[in-house]
Design a protein around this motif. Structure first.
Motif, PDB file in Angstrom:
ATOM      1  N   PHE A 205       0.817  -1.217   0.000  1.00 22.77           N
ATOM      2  CA  PHE A 205       0.000   0.000   0.000  1.00 22.77           C
ATOM      3  C   PHE A 205       0.849   1.265   0.000  1.00 22.77           C
ATOM      4  CE2 PHE A 205      -2.390  -3.400   2.072  1.00 22.77           C
ATOM      5  CZ  PHE A 205      -3.518  -3.444   1.274  1.00 22.77           C
ATOM      6  N   THR A 206       1.927   1.289   0.771  1.00 26.00           N
ATOM      7  CA  THR A 206       2.720   2.523   0.842  1.00 26.00           C
ATOM      8  C   THR A 206       3.353   2.865  -0.503  1.00 26.00           C
ATOM      9  OG1 THR A 206       4.660   1.311   1.662  1.00 26.00           O
ATOM     10  CG2 THR A 206       3.226   2.324   3.307  1.00 26.00           C
ATOM     11  N   ASP A 207       3.758   1.859  -1.270  1.00 23.20           N
ATOM     12  CA  ASP A 207       4.351   2.143  -2.579  1.00 23.20           C
ATOM     13  C   ASP A 207       3.341   2.822  -3.502  1.00 23.20           C
ATOM     14  OD1 ASP A 207       6.670   1.000  -1.677  1.00 23.20           O
ATOM     15  OD2 ASP A 207       6.591  -0.767  -2.980  1.00 23.20           O
ATOM     16  N   ARG A 208       2.091   2.408  -3.407  1.00 19.06           N
ATOM     17  CA  ARG A 208       1.051   2.998  -4.264  1.00 19.06           C
ATOM     18  C   ARG A 208       0.695   4.416  -3.824  1.00 19.06           C
ATOM     19  NH1 ARG A 208      -2.731  -1.980  -6.100  1.00 19.06           N
ATOM     20  NH2 ARG A 208      -1.100  -3.552  -6.220  1.00 19.06           N
ATOM     21  N   ILE A 209       0.635   4.625  -2.513  1.00 15.26           N
ATOM     22  CA  ILE A 209       0.373   5.981  -2.012  1.00 15.26           C
ATOM     23  C   ILE A 209       1.550   6.894  -2.343  1.00 15.26           C
ATOM     24  CG2 ILE A 209      -0.049   7.363   0.048  1.00 15.26           C
ATOM     25  CD1 ILE A 209      -2.407   5.589  -0.891  1.00 15.26           C
ATOM     26  N   ARG A 210       2.762   6.373  -2.225  1.00 18.31           N
ATOM     27  CA  ARG A 210       3.958   7.138  -2.619  1.00 18.31           C
ATOM     28  C   ARG A 210       3.839   7.610  -4.063  1.00 18.31           C
ATOM     29  NH1 ARG A 210       8.544   3.185  -3.619  1.00 18.31           N
ATOM     30  NH2 ARG A 210       7.213   2.896  -5.452  1.00 18.31           N
ATOM     31  N   ASP A 211       3.494   6.687  -4.952  1.00 14.83           N
ATOM     32  CA  ASP A 211       3.411   7.037  -6.371  1.00 14.83           C
ATOM     33  C   ASP A 211       2.240   7.975  -6.656  1.00 14.83           C
ATOM     34  OD1 ASP A 211       5.576   5.358  -6.663  1.00 14.83           O
ATOM     35  OD2 ASP A 211       4.426   3.690  -7.486  1.00 14.83           O
TER      36      ASP A 211
END
Length: 241
Positions: free
Chosen positions: A126-132
């Motif tokens: 999830f954090t990678d998607r929110i980061r992007d």
């Protein structure tokens, strides 16, 4: 020093507003129940029929009632065994939303020249998607182990150790904040930290400005800004762009 009301649903302590965003160089965010509307581990557990059990542990951990956050997370992740990557995809697409004001606050910070950091006791899925999605500069969170072989695509109920350590808990959030400040050549007092749970307190204690957003009582009491009504962008009422 007690919190004093600054505006309806917004309290402050320890400083006199307004401040300016340009006085800061970094903003660090928690993710679950801060930037986003859910606790991801609880929603993943729902796919295994264990949401109530996992959510009770999460709530106690966020209130600061569980001394060993790492062990509490291991217990919760163990209950996720057998959940599939497809189940997590549904959590992301059907349940996860940015909280009100999140995108506005992040964009205002970026426009003012601040670097952005996402530090989470949640998971890279999830954090990678929110980061992007938000263009965040730095992240730190946990990696869920996924089965290979016959059970390919299912969670094992464990997490994967990373070069920096095993689990992103409160101590790791603090360490990542300080490391990022050092890498940027700035003082931690030039950082803003935003969170809602007890595991956010170590990083909030290092930052020059801390904000509790719809937070647990212990976090609200220790933050310099406490927002109990409205969106994350209410920080901009006391820290002007």
């Amino acid at each position: 020093m007690p919190l004093t009301s600054f505006a309806p649903g917004l309290s402050i302590q320890g400083f006199t507003p307004p401040l300016r965003l340009s006085d800061f160089k970094l903003v660090a965010f928690d993710m679950d129940s801060t930037l986003i509307n859910i606790e991801c581990v609880d929603e993943i557990a729902d796919a295994a029929g264990r949401k109530e059990e996992v959510a009770a542990i999460t709530e106690a951990a966020m209130r600061g009632e569980i001394a060993d956050y790492k062990e509490s997370l291991r217990r919760r992740v163990a209950l996720l065994r057998g959940v599939t990557v497809a189940d997590m995809e549904l959590v992301y697409t059907q349940r996860l939303q940015l909280n009100p004001g999140a995108e506005k606050l992040v964009k205002a910070c970026q426009a003012a020249g601040l670097k952005t950091l996402l530090v989470s006791g949640g998971f890279t899925f999830f954090t990678d998607r929110i980061r992007d999605k938000l263009g965040i500069d730095y992240t730190r969170s946990n990696v869920l182990e996924i089965e290979s072989g016959p059970n390919c695509g299912q969670l094992t109920g464990r997490m994967v150790d990373q070069p920096w350590g095993d689990i992103c808990d409160g101590a790791e959030k603090r360490r990542m904040l300080l490391e990022t400040c050092a890498a940027l050549g700035i003082d931690p007092r030039q950082a803003i930290a935003v969170g809602d749970g007890a595991n956010d307190l170590p990083m909030m204690g290092e930052a020059g400005l801390s904000m509790a957003w719809h937070a647990k009582p212990r976090v609200r009491e220790q933050a310099m800004v406490a927002v109990d009504e409205g969106g994350l962008d209410r920080l901009l009422e006391v820290v002007r762009p």
